[in-house]
Design a protein around this motif. Structure first.
Motif, mmCIF file in Angstrom:
data_model
loop_
_atom_site.group_PDB
_atom_site.id
_atom_site.type_symbol
_atom_site.label_atom_id
_atom_site.label_comp_id
_atom_site.label_asym_id
_atom_site.label_seq_id
_atom_site.Cartn_x
_atom_site.Cartn_y
_atom_site.Cartn_z
ATOM 1 N N TYR A 14 0.823 -1.203 0.000
ATOM 2 C CA TYR A 14 0.000 0.000 0.000
ATOM 3 C C TYR A 14 0.862 1.260 0.000
ATOM 4 O O TYR A 14 0.443 2.302 -0.485
ATOM 5 C CB TYR A 14 -0.917 0.016 1.227
ATOM 6 N N GLY A 15 2.070 1.161 0.543
ATOM 7 C CA GLY A 15 2.941 2.325 0.599
ATOM 8 C C GLY A 15 3.983 2.355 -0.496
ATOM 9 O O GLY A 15 4.274 3.407 -1.067
ATOM 10 N N ARG A 93 -3.319 7.034 -4.562
ATOM 11 C CA ARG A 93 -2.635 5.949 -3.865
ATOM 12 C C ARG A 93 -3.690 4.960 -3.371
ATOM 13 O O ARG A 93 -4.890 5.240 -3.417
ATOM 14 C CB ARG A 93 -1.806 6.493 -2.694
ATOM 15 N N VAL A 96 -6.284 3.081 2.229
ATOM 16 C CA VAL A 96 -6.179 2.123 3.332
ATOM 17 C C VAL A 96 -7.499 1.960 4.077
ATOM 18 O O VAL A 96 -7.652 1.039 4.893
ATOM 19 C CB VAL A 96 -5.071 2.534 4.323
ATOM 20 N N GLU A 245 1.166 -1.150 5.342
ATOM 21 C CA GLU A 245 0.489 0.146 5.429
ATOM 22 C C GLU A 245 -1.024 -0.006 5.462
ATOM 23 O O GLU A 245 -1.711 0.712 6.187
ATOM 24 C CB GLU A 245 0.896 1.042 4.259
ATOM 25 N N GLY A 271 -0.295 2.515 7.724
ATOM 26 C CA GLY A 271 -0.731 3.645 6.894
ATOM 27 C C GLY A 271 -1.857 4.440 7.528
ATOM 28 O O GLY A 271 -1.920 5.672 7.375
ATOM 29 N N LYS A 272 -2.765 3.762 8.239
ATOM 30 C CA LYS A 272 -3.854 4.483 8.912
ATOM 31 C C LYS A 272 -3.307 5.386 10.008
ATOM 32 O O LYS A 272 -3.809 6.500 10.217
ATOM 33 C CB LYS A 272 -4.873 3.494 9.478
ATOM 34 N N GLU A 275 -1.874 8.380 8.256
ATOM 35 C CA GLU A 275 -2.899 9.306 7.758
ATOM 36 C C GLU A 275 -3.491 10.145 8.887
ATOM 37 O O GLU A 275 -3.680 11.354 8.750
ATOM 38 C CB GLU A 275 -3.995 8.531 7.025
ATOM 39 N N ARG A 291 -0.021 10.537 3.813
ATOM 40 C CA ARG A 291 0.940 9.638 4.445
ATOM 41 C C ARG A 291 2.227 9.557 3.624
ATOM 42 O O ARG A 291 3.309 9.341 4.179
ATOM 43 C CB ARG A 291 0.328 8.254 4.649
ATOM 44 N N THR A 292 2.124 9.761 2.307
ATOM 45 C CA THR A 292 3.326 9.762 1.467
ATOM 46 C C THR A 292 4.226 10.935 1.830
ATOM 47 O O THR A 292 5.453 10.783 1.932
ATOM 48 C CB THR A 292 2.936 9.835 -0.019
#
Length: 413
Positions: A14-15, A93, A96, A245, A271-272, A275, A291-292
């Protein structure tokens, strides 16, 4: 034109996408941006061959493409990976928070096809030192899905068929003359995330094996006095917790084999946390919008200008981590409770979120307490794989499988 065979191991997270093509390894942000007409820039030009060669070597970080494929419904001109993260175009992206899996996302194919095409151009240039108009490539790929998603035969088969028996054409628009790369998949293996990492752990190279043993000796000296690293590596019953993520995967190895019915996923990952933290950091006047952006900030060099921002970010992330740790601990408890006859000797924790959580929270202590609650308080190791290896474990397992598939294909053809 003959088609060269490319062996691809694709850990699409996911990332980021951890990708190996033949012997070359890449780490590509799982981000694309769909360009509007006023976003499009002029094709690149070169003053000399050295400039051209250097640009081709980094083409995968600068991709500007269109894709023609019956499996890709999203139409447009895309910036890919690193180029997308620094563009003014709206980034896309993996969500998530979505219940939609990777297998159904066009993003999965756009990232994969574009990156393979870039490597094919680079590989061809290393041989000919010319930019062709068109290239063709055959691909054998091993990839993976989160356990909950990948356990469905229908999902796995549909995902595989999005690659196989299709004509995929990537047009690379970076240059004055576009380059078309036609990609044909001749075999696609789809494994389970977490299980691919366990393949790497059970067949480690010397560096990984030594790293695991150092962790045991440091954190569990009494255990290290009684058993060897081979006893740990070769244990028939183990658990693996892969903190990604978008998901966290729990892999159960029973009698040396994957126990797919006992293995599971939760739709929560690091990832959560990132975010949620990004939103809070904006209120603290830290300029991160996703998150990126936050990952990019955390990866900045430590110096006078960055250290204060990084410290603030880590403090916020640590405050948000409890909900994820609770969810991981609850799932571990449920998995242990459901498998009384195959109590693991060791639990491995890895993935992109493992070390950040270990460094900023009490996750290791929480998992140890839960584990010991099922062993009659007999101390058993919870090993966090060193960050040097942690994020690439799934990819290393996929490399092993992809090479076997290629050897078999070449032997039969």
């Amino acid at each position: 034109m003959s088609k060269k065979i490319y062996t691809v191991a694709n850990d699409l997270g996911y990332g980021s996408m951890k990708l190996t093509i033949n012997e070359d390894r890449y780490n590509i942000p799982s981000v694309i941006s769909l360009q509007k007409e006023n976003d499009i820039t002029k094709p690149v030009s070169f003053d000399n061959k050295t400039q051209e060669k250097n640009y081709i070597n980094e083409l995968i970080d600068n991709l500007d493409v269109t894709i023609t494929s019956p499996s890709v419904k999203t139409i447009g001109r895309f910036l890919i990976g690193k180029r997308a993260t620094i563009s003014n175009s709206t980034a896309r992206r993996f969500n998530v928070n979505s219940f939609k899996g990777k297998a159904d996302e066009d993003l999965s194919l756009i990232l994969t096809l574009s990156s393979i095409a870039a490597h094919v151009v680079k590989d061809n240039y290393e041989s000919d030192e010319e930019l062709p108009n068109s290239l063709k490539a055959k691909v054998i790929m091993a990839t993976a899905l989160p356990i909950k998603e990948g356990k469905s035969e229908t999902v796995t088969e549909n995902y595989r068929n999005r690659f196989l028996n299709k004509k995929h054409t990537v047009t690379i628009l970076n240059f004055e003359e576009p380059i078309q790369v036609e990609i044909e998949f001749v075999n696609v293996y789809i494994g389970l995330e977490g299980n691919m990492a366990q393949v790497s752990i059970r067949t480690p190279n010397k560096e990984l094996k030594d790293s695991i043993w150092q962790e045991v000796k440091k954190d569990y000296p009494k255990i290290a006095e009684s058993i060897s690293i081979d006893d740990i590596i070769n244990a028939n019953n183990t658990f693996g917790i892969d903190i990604g993520e978008g998901t966290t995967d729990f892999t159960v190895i029973t009698d040396g084999k994957l126990n797919s019915s006992a293995s599971s996923s939760i739709k929560q990952g690091y990832g959560k946390i990132l975010e949620k933290s990004a939103v809070i950091l904006q209120d603290k006047n830290v300029n991160v919008k996703s998150r990126t952006d936050l990952i990019r900030l955390l990866n900045q060099p430590h110096n006078y200008f960055n250290d204060g921002l990084i410290a603030t970010a880590n403090e916020v992330i640590s405050e948000q981590a409890d909900s994820l740790i609770d969810a991981i601990n609850e799932q571990l408890m449920a998995t242990l409770n459901d498998n009384p006859g195959s109590l693991p000797l060791v639990i491995y924790v890895f993935g992109g979120g493992a070390q950040p959580l270990n460094e900023s929270s009490s996750i290791k202590q929480r998992l140890e307490e839960t584990f010991n609650g099922f062993t009659g308080n007999q101390n058993r190791p919870v090993i966090f794989i060193d960050k040097k290896f942690s994020q690439r474990l799934n990819n290393c397992g996929l490399e092993t499988i992809a090479k076997v598939l290629t050897d078999k294909y070449q032997k039969n053809n």
